[in-house]
Design an enzyme around this catalytic site. Structure first.
Site, PDB file in Angstrom:
ATOM      1  N   GLY A   1      11.313  44.142  32.379  1.00  0.00           N
ATOM      2  CA  GLY A   1      10.962  43.982  30.964  1.00  0.00           C
ATOM      3  C   GLY A   1      11.264  42.566  30.498  1.00  0.00           C
ATOM      4  O   GLY A   1      12.337  42.039  30.780  1.00  0.00           O
TER       5      GLY A   1
ATOM      6  N   ALA B   1      15.043  25.407  31.489  1.00  0.00           N
ATOM      7  CA  ALA B   1      16.307  24.791  31.903  1.00  0.00           C
ATOM      8  C   ALA B   1      16.370  24.631  33.422  1.00  0.00           C
ATOM      9  O   ALA B   1      16.765  23.580  33.927  1.00  0.00           O
ATOM     10  CB  ALA B   1      17.483  25.637  31.408  1.00  0.00           C
ATOM     11  N   VAL B   2      15.952  25.669  34.143  1.00  0.00           N
ATOM     12  CA  VAL B   2      15.957  25.593  35.616  1.00  0.00           C
ATOM     13  C   VAL B   2      15.038  24.457  36.068  1.00  0.00           C
ATOM     14  O   VAL B   2      15.410  23.621  36.897  1.00  0.00           O
ATOM     15  CB  VAL B   2      15.499  26.943  36.231  1.00  0.00           C
TER      16      VAL B   2
ATOM     17  N   ARG C   1      13.766  21.794  34.429  1.00  0.00           N
ATOM     18  CA  ARG C   1      14.150  20.423  34.041  1.00  0.00           C
ATOM     19  C   ARG C   1      15.408  19.965  34.796  1.00  0.00           C
ATOM     20  O   ARG C   1      15.484  18.829  35.257  1.00  0.00           O
ATOM     21  CB  ARG C   1      14.381  20.369  32.531  1.00  0.00           C
TER      22      ARG C   1
ATOM     23  N   ARG D   1       6.697  45.249  36.550  1.00  0.00           N
ATOM     24  CA  ARG D   1       7.564  46.236  37.202  1.00  0.00           C
ATOM     25  C   ARG D   1       6.923  46.463  38.572  1.00  0.00           C
ATOM     26  O   ARG D   1       5.744  46.770  38.668  1.00  0.00           O
ATOM     27  CB  ARG D   1       7.601  47.526  36.393  1.00  0.00           C
TER      28      ARG D   1
ATOM     29  N   ASP E   1      18.379  44.965  35.588  1.00  0.00           N
ATOM     30  CA  ASP E   1      18.953  45.697  36.704  1.00  0.00           C
ATOM     31  C   ASP E   1      18.048  45.743  37.948  1.00  0.00           C
ATOM     32  O   ASP E   1      18.476  45.403  39.059  1.00  0.00           O
ATOM     33  CB  ASP E   1      19.244  47.125  36.202  1.00  0.00           C
TER      34      ASP E   1
ATOM     35  N   SER F   1      15.555  43.846  38.739  1.00  0.00           N
ATOM     36  CA  SER F   1      15.329  42.486  39.259  1.00  0.00           C
ATOM     37  C   SER F   1      16.539  42.035  40.065  1.00  0.00           C
ATOM     38  O   SER F   1      16.406  41.388  41.117  1.00  0.00           O
ATOM     39  CB  SER F   1      15.116  41.506  38.103  1.00  0.00           C
TER      40      SER F   1
ATOM     41  N   THR G   1      17.562  40.533  29.783  1.00  0.00           N
ATOM     42  CA  THR G   1      17.077  41.828  29.304  1.00  0.00           C
ATOM     43  C   THR G   1      17.619  42.054  27.906  1.00  0.00           C
ATOM     44  O   THR G   1      18.764  41.670  27.621  1.00  0.00           O
ATOM     45  CB  THR G   1      17.531  43.000  30.213  1.00  0.00           C
TER      46      THR G   1
ATOM     47  N   ASP H   1      18.505  44.781  26.823  1.00  0.00           N
ATOM     48  CA  ASP H   1      19.417  45.938  26.844  1.00  0.00           C
ATOM     49  C   ASP H   1      20.897  45.571  26.922  1.00  0.00           C
ATOM     50  O   ASP H   1      21.749  46.393  26.602  1.00  0.00           O
ATOM     51  CB  ASP H   1      19.089  46.847  28.039  1.00  0.00           C
TER      52      ASP H   1
ATOM     53  N   ASP I   1      22.698  45.394  29.528  1.00  0.00           N
ATOM     54  CA  ASP I   1      23.333  46.428  30.361  1.00  0.00           C
ATOM     55  C   ASP I   1      23.625  45.970  31.786  1.00  0.00           C
ATOM     56  O   ASP I   1      23.665  46.791  32.712  1.00  0.00           O
ATOM     57  CB  ASP I   1      22.431  47.685  30.406  1.00  0.00           C
TER      58      ASP I   1
ATOM     59  N   ARG J   1      17.302  51.409  27.087  1.00  0.00           N
ATOM     60  CA  ARG J   1      17.339  52.207  28.326  1.00  0.00           C
ATOM     61  C   ARG J   1      18.532  53.152  28.277  1.00  0.00           C
ATOM     62  O   ARG J   1      18.633  53.926  27.346  1.00  0.00           O
ATOM     63  CB  ARG J   1      17.357  51.278  29.540  1.00  0.00           C
TER      64      ARG J   1
ATOM     65  N   ASP K   1      24.955  54.547   8.780  1.00  0.00           N
ATOM     66  CA  ASP K   1      25.917  55.619   8.507  1.00  0.00           C
ATOM     67  C   ASP K   1      26.419  56.231   9.804  1.00  0.00           C
ATOM     68  O   ASP K   1      27.571  56.620   9.911  1.00  0.00           O
ATOM     69  CB  ASP K   1      25.233  56.698   7.656  1.00  0.00           C
TER      70      ASP K   1
ATOM     71  N   LYS L   1      24.984  58.962  -3.017  1.00  0.00           N
ATOM     72  CA  LYS L   1      24.429  57.953  -2.102  1.00  0.00           C
ATOM     73  C   LYS L   1      22.922  58.197  -1.929  1.00  0.00           C
ATOM     74  O   LYS L   1      22.494  59.340  -1.745  1.00  0.00           O
ATOM     75  CB  LYS L   1      25.148  58.061  -0.752  1.00  0.00           C
TER      76      LYS L   1
HETATM   77  O1  F6P Z   1      14.708  47.140  29.922  1.00  0.00           O
HETATM   78  C1  F6P Z   1      14.058  46.721  28.774  1.00  0.00           C
HETATM   79  C2  F6P Z   1      13.318  47.854  28.130  1.00  0.00           C
HETATM   80  O2  F6P Z   1      12.672  47.344  26.982  1.00  0.00           O
HETATM   81  C3  F6P Z   1      14.159  49.078  27.790  1.00  0.00           C
HETATM   82  O3  F6P Z   1      14.884  48.913  26.603  1.00  0.00           O
HETATM   83  C4  F6P Z   1      13.091  50.138  27.697  1.00  0.00           C
HETATM   84  O4  F6P Z   1      13.635  51.417  27.952  1.00  0.00           O
HETATM   85  C5  F6P Z   1      12.147  49.736  28.786  1.00  0.00           C
HETATM   86  O5  F6P Z   1      12.337  48.346  29.007  1.00  0.00           O
HETATM   87  C6  F6P Z   1      10.682  49.951  28.451  1.00  0.00           C
HETATM   88  O6  F6P Z   1       9.943  49.642  29.566  1.00  0.00           O
HETATM   89  P1  F6P Z   1       8.376  49.398  29.569  1.00  0.00           P
HETATM   90  O7  F6P Z   1       8.119  48.114  28.854  1.00  0.00           O
HETATM   91  O8  F6P Z   1       8.011  49.316  31.002  1.00  0.00           O
HETATM   92  O9  F6P Z   1       7.775  50.543  28.811  1.00  0.00           O
END
Ligand code: F6P
Length: 320
Positions: free
Chosen positions: A11, A22-23, A25, A72, A103, A105, A125, A127, A129, A171, A187, A213
């Protein structure tokens, strides 16, 4: 080494272009040649590779997405795909590879390393993560994009006295929901890394309503469940005039924030420093504000990403 290549995979994330710049240059500055690989590992296997010159990365630092395109490509999980990739790299005389991505990649970069080809991973990414780093390229821009949406949704939620469930990407990780949720005064923040109880969510909404509220904003990480499923389950506890907003891929686009551009520039610079010294099999990260490089195999096999759960507790105590 004298000739390196770069690809973006998985993604896309705002700031990937700044990292490619950056890489490129830094490599040219250091007297290396740089090749760009289109469409990630798919392009690598297909040999979709070209030399990058100084001007190729001009006018790119501010652009979202990745001008090298991404894909992908599960086929790269096979040894056959990996060896084909190495064959292409050798055909072009490339001695080291920079892989920018998440992840999947990183697993591609790790496989190349295991076959003896020097690869360096840069975490890119939305995410956030990836093990081995506190922050990934794209995360800061993504949370700011979510935040802008939360602020807008709050306006209409208040006008109509509604509850909004705002589903965000991530994800299996809750980082985007956590950070944007705290910043947006949500909230409740519902993430995969922390259990939740729907009866308590409903009670909180009711108590807020009883105090007068007008709005209720729940930020939901997609890794828990979809927004509509959440709304259906919430409805079992009462009618909270709920609406669902799925932010989706909107959060992956846009011009990178200053923080993401700087992070991407630091990561890209560091990747070249490493490859220049023939150091591969590493992944770059930022830890306690220091740029670090750790063994990619060890990081992926033994490392684990943990979101900052203190934000969860904090939100429970300041947002009701
Ligand atoms: O990993 C990045 C991400 O945007 C996740 O947050 C999401 O679950 C996934 O990719 C969506 O993947 P795709 O763009 O292949 O639908």
């Amino acid at each position: 080494m004298k000739r390196i290549a770069i690809l973006t995979s998985g993604g896309d994330a705002p700031g990937m272009n700044a990292a490619i710049r950056a890489v490129t240059r830094k490599a040219i500055y250091d007297g290396l040649e740089v090749y760009g690989i289109n469409y990630g590992f798919a392009g690598l296997v297909a040999g979709d590779i070209r030399k990058l010159e100084i001007a190729d990365v001009g006018d790119k630092v501010q652009r979202g997405g990745t001008f090298l395109y991404s894909a992908r490509y599960p086929e790269f999980a096979t040894v056959e795909g990996q060896l084909k990739g190495i064959e292409q790299l050798k055909k072009f005389g490339i001695e080291g590879l920079v892989v920018i991505g998440g992840d999947g990649s990183y697993h591609g970069a790790m496989a190349l390393t295991k076959h003896g080809f020097p690869a360096v991973g840069i975490p890119g990414t939305i995410d956030n993560d990836i093990p081995g780093t506190d922050f990934t390229i794209g995360f800061d821009t993504a949370i700011n994009t979510v935040l802008e949406s939360i602020d807008r949704i709050r306006d209409t939620a208040t006008s109509h006295v509604r509850t909004f469930i705002i589903e965000v990407m991530g994800r299996n990780a809750g980082d985007i929901a956590l950070w944007a949720g705290v910043a947006g005064g949500a909230d409740d923040i519902i993430i995969p890394e922390h259990e939740f109880d729907m009866a308590s969510v409903a009670k909180k909404i009711k108590e807020g309503r009883d105090r007068g509220k007008k709005h209720c904003l729940i930020v939901l990480a997609e890794g828990v469940m979809g927004g509509n499923d959440f709304a259906d389950k919430l409805a079992e506890y009462g009618d909270f005039h709920a609406r669902v907003s799925v932010l989706g891929h909107v959060v992956r686009g846009g011009s990178p924030s200053a923080r993401d551009r700087v992070l991407a520039s630091k990561f890209g610079w560091k990747a070249v420093e490493l490859l220049k010294e023939n150091k591969g099999g590493l992944c770059i990260g930022i830890r306690d504000n220091e740029i670090v490089a750790t063994d990619i195999v060890d990081t992926l096999e033994n490392g684990k990403h943990h979101p900052d759960l203190s934000l969860y507790t904090l939100n429970q105590e300041i947002s009701f």
